[in-house]
Design a protein around this motif. Structure first.
Motif, PDB file in Angstrom:
ATOM      1  N   PHE A  53      -0.986   3.037   5.063  1.00 36.91           N
ATOM      2  CA  PHE A  53      -1.602   2.125   6.111  1.00 36.91           C
ATOM      3  C   PHE A  53      -2.236   2.891   7.176  1.00 36.91           C
TER       4      PHE A  53
ATOM      5  N   LYS B 198      -3.380   4.068  -2.832  1.00 34.54           N
ATOM      6  CA  LYS B 198      -3.592   2.640  -2.666  1.00 34.54           C
ATOM      7  C   LYS B 198      -3.488   2.643  -1.030  1.00 34.54           C
TER       8      LYS B 198
ATOM      9  N   VAL C  34     -10.797   2.634  -0.268  1.00 33.73           N
ATOM     10  CA  VAL C  34      -9.968   2.210   0.948  1.00 33.73           C
ATOM     11  C   VAL C  34     -10.264   0.688   1.562  1.00 33.73           C
ATOM     12  N   GLN C  35      -9.183  -0.103   1.628  1.00 32.63           N
ATOM     13  CA  GLN C  35      -9.507  -1.435   1.943  1.00 32.63           C
ATOM     14  C   GLN C  35      -9.515  -1.509   3.650  1.00 32.63           C
ATOM     15  N   THR C  36     -10.363  -2.106   4.203  1.00 33.42           N
ATOM     16  CA  THR C  36     -10.489  -2.068   5.624  1.00 33.42           C
ATOM     17  C   THR C  36     -10.481  -3.280   6.125  1.00 33.42           C
TER      18      THR C  36
ATOM     19  N   ALA D 100      -5.015   1.225   2.966  1.00 31.21           N
ATOM     20  CA  ALA D 100      -5.889   0.322   3.707  1.00 31.21           C
ATOM     21  C   ALA D 100      -5.786   0.979   5.015  1.00 31.21           C
TER      22      ALA D 100
ATOM     23  N   TYR E 250       0.753  -1.366  -0.035  1.00 29.48           N
ATOM     24  CA  TYR E 250       0.021  -0.241   0.020  1.00 29.48           C
ATOM     25  C   TYR E 250       0.950   1.249  -0.061  1.00 29.48           C
TER      26      TYR E 250
END
Length: 452
Positions: free
Chosen positions: A8, A30, A108-110, A32, A5
């Motif tokens: 983060f 990118k 956003v990846q969680t 997270a 990422y």
């Protein structure tokens, strides 16, 4: 080196979510984010939002009584904690969902689990997964704490008070800051016999002395049993109650004892020191104006940095960080002349310097108006409003504006704009009053009550 990422974020509160959303949604990074509890953080889940809803709930009893003076045929039969609490949970679930949607829509990846820092570019999730990032942002906020003493495990904090199964009949709040004072007013307004102990000589330390005294006097008149110069020696379980012994030797029984004597940054076991990140005396993450730590790839925003512990500040810090790192806009948050509100009853809005702090810097003039507001005066209540301007005697600039009144938080937002712009007392004087209103007093005070 290729990273998993660009960023983060550890912590799903207001500052972390804003940084993640802007970095991903506005600047294409990118990103997270990991949150171990509920998305939204302290403010949304266990702080500002549920507290303010409890403030609203606690005010309706007096409002209903006032309504009778205005000709309404009303009867107040008591407060239903169970119904309110159920509705509160529905609202918090809705807000958490909104935060999740914001992150999802930004790409956003969680991760719904705890994350810790392994090294300047690596985080470890609770399930053992390790992920790398070019930048790591710490946004884990702070937490309330109870000092260690005999029986301290019997006390709760502001985290737990939202989850009581039933409203207590009699409660003790320990502390004199804004959280303690707000909850003393809330419980008192909900019909709880409320006692507040504070070891200092007056509640709301750090705020304007005249305003502190005004608020404390009104709280006591409204029924809060406030005792200053008093602390707890020990707590003991006595049946279903808790016996609290005070420093003056007195003791009393309470259903609930809540401590609100301070908060600490939530950095325990986060791996920061192992990664070489400098922490301060209280465990706060030490950062520069751009929220960067001594480790170039590690940043921190919000309460975990122990700068100004306010949600809007965390949001601005997170936004400035994202713009700086991913948007090509090198900028910082602005920590000067920040308006704030204390949701005691009466409410307190403030921006700028207190009279005491201003006087320490040079000659000042102080303008004060105190009066009974029209709405509650008509209903027969004795509460009083206080409006105060602290003015530099040489430049005429308004250094501080302080309001103790219903809806003071709403009023100080507008006054904060004028103070932030450097308005003078004459700028206030030239502004036409909105009549009839409480806030018109801010522009009609012509003679100072004190000069120092």
């Amino acid at each position: 080196m290729a990273f998993d990422y660009d960023l983060f974020v550890i912590g799903g509160g207001s500052g972390g979510v804003r940084a993640a959303r802007v970095a991903a949604g506005d600047h294409g990074a990118k990103v997270a984010l990991a949150e171990e509890y509920r998305m939204g953080g302290t403010c949304v889940i266990r702080g500002c939002v549920p507290k303010k809803l409890m403030v609203f709930a606690s005010e309706y009893g007096e409002m209903a009584a006032d309504a009778q003076a205005y000709g309404w045929d009303m009867e107040v039969r008591g407060f239903d904690w169970t119904r309110f609490h159920a509705n509160l949970e529905v609202e918090l679930n809705r807000l958490e969902g909104a935060y999740r949607n914001t992150l999802r829509n930004a790409g956003v990846q969680t991760f719904d689990q705890r994350a810790t820092v392994v090294d300047p570019h690596t985080v470890a999730l609770a399930d053992g997964t390790r992920l790398t990032a070019r930048h790591i942002l710490i946004a884990v906020g702070g937490r309330p704490f109870v000092p260690e003493f005999e029986g301290s495990d019997l006390a709760i904090t502001s985290n737990e008070i939202f989850h009581l199964s039933a409203l207590p009949t009699k409660a003790l709040i320990v502390g004199g800051g804004y959280i303690a004072s707000e909850f003393a007013c809330i419980l008192n307004g909900l019909g709880v016999e409320t006692h507040q102990y504070y070891r200092g000589d007056q509640i709301l330390r750090g705020f304007d002395q005249e305003c502190r005294t005004h608020i404390a006097t009104q709280m006591q008149a409204d029924g809060v049993r406030l005792r200053t110069g008093t602390d707890i020696v020990r707590l003991e379980r006595e049946g279903a109650a808790i016996r609290a012994t005070a420093t003056d030797g007195s003791d009393d029984l309470f259903d609930v004892v809540m401590y609100a004597t301070g908060r600490v940054p939530n950095t325990d076991s986060l791996g920061l020191e192992g990664a070489g990140v400098h922490l301060g005396r209280k465990g706060e993450v030490v950062v520069d104006d751009y929220s960067q730590t001594n480790i170039p790839s590690v940043f921190a925003v919000g309460d975990v940095t122990d700068r100004i512990a306010l949600t809007p500040i965390a949001i601005r810090e997170g936004h400035a960080f994202a713009d700086t790192m991913f948007g090509g806009q090198k900028r910082t948050a602005d920590w000067d002349l920040v308006p704030s509100a204390v949701f005691t009853q009466p409410e307190f809005g403030t921006v700028g310097l207190s009279e005491e702090d201003a006087a320490a810097k040079g000659p000042i003039e102080v303008y004060v108006a105190t009066f009974r507001p029209m709405q509650t005066l008509f209903a027969g209540r004795q509460n009083r409003v206080l409006m105060k301007l602290v003015v530099c005697a040489q430049t005429r600039v308004v250094l501080g504006c302080h309001i103790v009144a219903p809806h003071a938080g709403e009023m100080i937002q507008m006054a904060g704009i004028a103070v932030k712009m450097g308005a003078t007392k004459e700028d206030f004087d030239r502004t036409v009053a909105v009549h009839p209103s409480m806030s018109e007093e801010l522009v009609t005070m012509r003679k100072p009550v004190r000069k120092t």
